[in-house]
Enzyme design. Structure first.
Site, short mmCIF file in Angstrom:
data_model
loop_
_atom_site.label_atom_id
_atom_site.label_comp_id
_atom_site.label_asym_id
_atom_site.label_seq_id
_atom_site.Cartn_x
_atom_site.Cartn_y
_atom_site.Cartn_z
N ARG A 17 -12.83 15.77 74.97
CA ARG A 17 -13.92 16.70 74.73
C ARG A 17 -13.43 18.11 75.06
O ARG A 17 -12.97 18.37 76.16
CB ARG A 17 -15.08 16.31 75.65
CG ARG A 17 -16.39 16.82 75.23
CD ARG A 17 -17.47 16.18 76.05
NE ARG A 17 -17.40 16.54 77.46
CZ ARG A 17 -18.46 16.59 78.25
NH1 ARG A 17 -19.65 16.31 77.78
NH2 ARG A 17 -18.33 16.92 79.51
N THR A 29 -16.30 23.99 73.91
CA THR A 29 -17.30 23.74 72.87
C THR A 29 -18.06 22.43 73.10
O THR A 29 -19.09 22.19 72.49
CB THR A 29 -16.62 23.63 71.49
OG1 THR A 29 -15.74 22.49 71.53
CG2 THR A 29 -15.82 24.87 71.16
N ASP A 61 -10.79 11.16 85.29
CA ASP A 61 -10.09 11.67 86.48
C ASP A 61 -10.23 10.71 87.65
O ASP A 61 -9.27 10.48 88.39
CB ASP A 61 -10.66 13.04 86.87
CG ASP A 61 -10.15 14.16 85.96
OD1 ASP A 61 -9.12 13.95 85.28
OD2 ASP A 61 -10.78 15.22 85.93
N ASP A 119 -16.19 12.90 86.77
CA ASP A 119 -15.37 12.65 85.59
C ASP A 119 -14.73 11.26 85.69
O ASP A 119 -13.87 11.02 86.53
CB ASP A 119 -14.28 13.74 85.49
CG ASP A 119 -13.47 13.65 84.21
OD1 ASP A 119 -13.03 12.53 83.85
OD2 ASP A 119 -13.27 14.69 83.56
C1 PRP Z 1 -15.36 11.83 78.63
C2 PRP Z 1 -15.93 10.43 78.48
C3 PRP Z 1 -16.36 10.38 77.05
C4 PRP Z 1 -16.79 11.80 76.79
C5 PRP Z 1 -18.29 11.86 76.91
O1 PRP Z 1 -14.05 11.87 78.17
O2 PRP Z 1 -15.05 9.41 78.82
O3 PRP Z 1 -15.32 10.00 76.17
O4 PRP Z 1 -16.21 12.63 77.82
O5 PRP Z 1 -18.74 13.13 76.57
P1 PRP Z 1 -19.61 13.40 75.29
O6 PRP Z 1 -20.65 12.33 75.21
O7 PRP Z 1 -20.22 14.76 75.59
O8 PRP Z 1 -18.71 13.44 74.11
P2 PRP Z 1 -13.12 13.16 78.32
O9 PRP Z 1 -13.27 14.06 77.16
O10 PRP Z 1 -13.35 13.78 79.66
O11 PRP Z 1 -11.68 12.55 78.22
P3 PRP Z 1 -10.91 11.56 79.19
O12 PRP Z 1 -11.58 10.21 79.04
O13 PRP Z 1 -9.54 11.57 78.62
O14 PRP Z 1 -10.98 12.07 80.60
#
Ligand code: PRP
Length: 208
Positions: free
Chosen positions: A103, A107, A202, A199
């Site tokens: 994400r 944005t 993380d 997170d």
């Molecule tokens: C997190 C989570 C989802 C997303 C949710 O991933 O695991 O995939 O954000 O957010 P959304 O519903 O607003 O799209 P992230 O982008 O942090 O990546 P990661 O799993 O690699 O840490």
């Protein structure tokens, strides 16, 4: 809400409490993700089709049932990876297809960076695995990819959701069942679920 299933299971609620705790270390966090995923897998798979069969026991013949359809587990990288092991142990003949999305922090839009799906679908039922449903952007994008691939039946399995994410996913894909451990209060202004757990990527991978 139709097609949205929030778990009521006491074990899920118990384990979620430790998962949320900021003092939980990455090793215990990963173990809790795995355990909660097994419990949610039980709920997600309640309506899978069965095929009648027979089996020879040491005492004679018994009637039995086997899963009718081939299942595909679709973890969304990174955080969805921690959900695979538990669910796969319940359905070891499943195929696992990875989708990589992150994400954009500015944005909040999902950016695709990994997708190695074969040209045409090899499974009849896809279960998307991602612990966090925040804005819903990543879930909607993943299911868009699976539908373009030709997936017939798709289910979403997450651990913690914001109401905003559930609504977005429901509106974009009304024919996808949404199974969630718990639906929290809200999203904050930087797109984090509150109270949530922080997170999930993380906290699993020790990168926070
Ligand atoms: C997190 C989570 C989802 C997303 C949710 O991933 O695991 O995939 O954000 O957010 P959304 O519903 O607003 O799209 P992230 O982008 O942090 O990546 P990661 O799993 O690699 O840490």
């Amino acid at each position: 809400m139709t097609n949205v299933y929030e778990s009521t299971h006491p074990l899920v609620k118990h384990k979620l409490t430790f998962l949320r705790d900021k003092k939980t270390n990455p090793k215990d966090f990963r173990e809790l993700i795995r355990e909660i995923s097994i419990l949610l897998a039980y709920e997600v798979t309640q309506d899978l089709g069965l095929e009648a069969t027979t089996v020879e026991t040491p005492m004679g013949q018994a009637s039995g049932s086997i899963l009718q359809e081939q299942i595909g587990l679709v973890p969304v990288l990174r955080a969805g990876l921690g959900m695979v092991d538990g669910v796969w142990s319940m359905m070891p003949s499943s195929e696992v297809w990875h989708i990589g999305l992150f994400r954009d922090e500015r944005t909040l839009q999902p950016v695709e960076y990994y997708n190695k799906l074969p040209v045409s679908p090899t499974v009849q039922v896809c279960i998307v695995l991602d612990p966090m449903l925040a804005t819903g952007g990543s879930a909607v994008a993943t299911i868009d990819i699976l539908k373009r691939w030709g997936a017939k039946r798709i289910k979403y399995m997450g651990i913690i959701a914001a109401p905003e994410g559930v609504k977005a996913l429901q509106e974009a894909h009304p024919n996808v069942d949404i199974h969630i451990g718990v639906i929290d209060e809200k999203l904050n202004d930087i797109g984090f679920i509150v109270p949530g757990l922080g997170d999930a990527g993380d906290r699993q991978f020790g990168t926070g």
